[in-house]
Design a protein around this motif. Structure first.
Motif, PDB file in Angstrom:
ATOM      1  N   ARG A  54       0.873  -1.177   0.000  1.00  0.00           N
ATOM      2  CA  ARG A  54       0.000   0.000   0.000  1.00  0.00           C
ATOM      3  C   ARG A  54       0.905   1.219   0.000  1.00  0.00           C
ATOM      4  N   TYR A  55       0.668   2.130  -0.940  1.00  0.00           N
ATOM      5  CA  TYR A  55       1.562   3.271  -1.092  1.00  0.00           C
ATOM      6  C   TYR A  55       0.760   4.565  -1.126  1.00  0.00           C
ATOM      7  N   ASP A  63       3.557   0.478   2.972  1.00  0.00           N
ATOM      8  CA  ASP A  63       3.311  -0.621   3.900  1.00  0.00           C
ATOM      9  C   ASP A  63       3.224  -1.898   3.082  1.00  0.00           C
ATOM     10  N   GLY A  64       3.931  -2.922   3.524  1.00  0.00           N
ATOM     11  CA  GLY A  64       3.962  -4.119   2.709  1.00  0.00           C
ATOM     12  C   GLY A  64       3.901  -5.415   3.480  1.00  0.00           C
ATOM     13  N   GLY A  85      16.630  -0.532   3.726  1.00  0.00           N
ATOM     14  CA  GLY A  85      16.048   0.663   4.318  1.00  0.00           C
ATOM     15  C   GLY A  85      14.768   0.515   5.091  1.00  0.00           C
ATOM     16  N   LEU A  86      13.814  -0.247   4.632  1.00  0.00           N
ATOM     17  CA  LEU A  86      12.493  -0.259   5.247  1.00  0.00           C
ATOM     18  C   LEU A  86      12.514  -0.967   6.609  1.00  0.00           C
ATOM     19  N   THR A  87      11.570  -0.584   7.459  1.00  0.00           N
ATOM     20  CA  THR A  87      11.475  -1.127   8.813  1.00  0.00           C
ATOM     21  C   THR A  87      10.697  -2.438   8.811  1.00  0.00           C
ATOM     22  N   VAL A  88      11.259  -3.439   9.454  1.00  0.00           N
ATOM     23  CA  VAL A  88      10.611  -4.748   9.534  1.00  0.00           C
ATOM     24  C   VAL A  88       9.750  -4.802  10.791  1.00  0.00           C
ATOM     25  N   ARG A 126       6.228  -8.572   7.313  1.00  0.00           N
ATOM     26  CA  ARG A 126       5.480  -7.310   7.320  1.00  0.00           C
ATOM     27  C   ARG A 126       6.465  -6.179   7.531  1.00  0.00           C
ATOM     28  N   TYR A 127       6.271  -5.066   6.811  1.00  0.00           N
ATOM     29  CA  TYR A 127       7.261  -3.993   6.854  1.00  0.00           C
ATOM     30  C   TYR A 127       6.616  -2.671   6.465  1.00  0.00           C
ATOM     31  N   HIS A 128       7.336  -1.577   6.717  1.00  0.00           N
ATOM     32  CA  HIS A 128       6.815  -0.253   6.346  1.00  0.00           C
ATOM     33  C   HIS A 128       7.984   0.737   6.263  1.00  0.00           C
TER      34      HIS A 128
END
Length: 486
Positions: A54-55, A63-64, A85-88, A126-128
């Motif tokens: 979702r972007y 959010d993925g 880079g993205l937060t897990v 799951r990440y964002h």
């Protein structure tokens, strides 16, 4: 009986590390590519990526959720994923919470139980966060996850996938994909392969795509924005062409509209088109300074097109479409073999140019050949067998296709075209290296060609010109050549 088999299978998917099963060890943090030692990972083979993202362009937040189905190629105690880079938020393996830590651009995952060689497992992540854009300010150039004025675009080689989902990021590990992209109403999200159902709810629209033929991760793309979209069927498959709606129809539409025609021409040379869909994405974003052969849907920058019909525009489309055979279907084993992608696509571009009544193959060859030896078109050579040097060099686009033309003149048309078609058939959906191509050329032609390929691919002097133009032949296209490197 079915329920018993399912239970046995689930139990076999994992075993306690050190709990009576010996030989568990970590997967390698890289796949072994000499040019990019930490690209890709060892110990497993991905079969499928199921991505749900979702972007929100207004905040650039993504959010993925990724579900990765893989098979262990060794008894695994832990394994790595490439992820930038993205937060897990959460990682599970076969439904159990897994240990996870960062090591640079590597995500190190320790499952609750060891994974047995030869058996499948599923990693859910799951990440964002705000995806990172790779920038070269002095050019200026942007790649990987690019934040555009109305959305986003993913394109980059050799890396881009790891900026928006966890991945085994090397061409050796191809997989199929399903991608769901949720964006604010009014935007369209485009990815690889064929479109599935689109749904809208509460101000958001979800676009779903499926790439049903194995794909190298750097060829996966995501294009979010406002597009002028043409969808039609050709030769039993969908062609989907998306052009930035802010562009005048006279700029790129005419060239990308020839996608089917050019594909038909290339099929006549190399055999059937290898994928389930076709198309193009043309985006208006000034720092997008390259085109890329993203599978089934090549990405083109608007700045590469001129107003109105232009044979150079058509050549650009031919180049990226030829990559669907050379680079996408038949991918490099290591990045040192890049000339097998770019040299082959450039030669196909020359062939289309001649077919299109523009510059002949012989003229293209001589335009390149006549450049000085110290020019980047010649030096450094396009192939380093050790793989220790940077593989992305201009000579892969010049000495690469020159090598193929010289091979054609050396072995004759009949053998040459059998070599090219067998290359595509024998390595379809797989990987191959320079040594494989040399062996195939020798097998088909019945000639010893080591010296030939050494001279053209690694030599420090010019081989003799096998196809010179008559003295005084026009070279009016020379100033345009440097604009063709991509």
């Amino acid at each position: 009986m079915k329920s018993v088999l399912v239970a046995v299978t689930v139990l076999a998917l994992a075993a306690p590390v050190g709990g009576g099963t010996d030989g568990f060890r970590p997967g390698a943090p890289g796949i072994g590519d000499p040019a990019y030692p930490l690209d890709g990972n060892g110990g497993y083979d991905v079969r499928h990526y199921d991505l749900d993202v979702r972007y929100e362009p207004a905040t650039d937040r993504l959010d993925g959720r990724a579900a990765i189905t893989a098979t262990a190629t060794q008894h695994l105690s832990r394994f790595n994923l490439d992820f930038i880079g993205l937060t897990v938020d959460e990682v599970t393996v076969n439904g159990r919470a897994a240990g996870v830590r960062r090591d640079g651009d590597e995500l190190v995952v320790t499952p609750a139980r060891g994974l047995l060689k030869g058996l499948p497992f599923v990693v859910a992540v799951r990440y964002h966060g705000i995806p990172e854009t790779f920038r070269v300010p002095e050019i200026p150039l942007e790649s990987r996850f690019i934040h555009t004025d109305d959305g986003a675009l993913v394109a980059g080689e050799p890396e881009s996938a790891a900026t928006w989902y966890p991945v085994n990021d090397h061409p050796q590990d191809k997989a199929t994909y399903t991608v769901s992209v949720t964006v604010p109403d009014g935007l369209t999200a485009i990815s690889n392969g064929v479109p599935l159902a689109t749904t809208a709810r509460d101000g958001w629209t979800t676009w779903r795509w499926a790439a049903t033929t194995p794909m190298a991760s750097y060829l996966s793309t995501l294009a979010i924005g406002r597009w002028r979209v043409d969808r039609h069927w050709h030769d039993g498959r969908q062609t989907i062409i998306a052009v930035d709606e802010t562009l005048p129809p006279t700029l790129a539409d005419d060239a990308v509209a020839r996608t089917d025609e050019i594909t038909d021409f290339l099929e006549g040379l190399f055999g059937p088109y290898p994928f389930e869909a076709n198309g193009a994405i043309v985006d208006r974003h000034d720092p997008l300074l390259f085109a890329l052969e993203t599978q089934t849907r090549p990405v083109y920058p608007a700045s590469f097109f001129g107003d109105g019909p232009n044979p150079f525009d058509d050549n650009l489309v031919a180049h990226e479409l030829a990559h669907q055979w050379f680079g996408d279907s038949v991918s490099v084993r290591y990045w040192r073999d890049l000339w097998l992608n770019e040299g082959f696509a450039a030669y196909a571009e020359w062939l289309w140019s001649e077919h299109n009544g523009f510059i002949t193959v012989r003229e293209w060859f001589n335009l390149m050949y006549d450049s000085p030896l110290d020019d980047a078109l010649w030096t450094p050579p396009p192939y380093d067998p050790t793989g220790a040097t940077e593989p992305f060099r201009i000579s892969v686009y010049s000495r690469g296709p020159m090598t193929l033309h010289a091979l054609r003149l050396t072995v004759g048309d009949d053998a040459f075209w059998r070599i090219m078609r067998r290359w595509v058939v024998e390595h379809r959906d797989g990987n191959a290296g320079t040594e494989d191509f040399v062996a195939l050329a020798e097998r088909v032609s019945g000639r010893q060609l080591d010296g030939f390929f050494t001279a053209w691919l690694t030599g420090s002097v010019k081989p003799p010109n096998p196809d010179p133009l008559p003295p005084g032949a026009a070279k009016a296209a020379v100033p345009t050549i440097r604009n063709l490197h991509r």
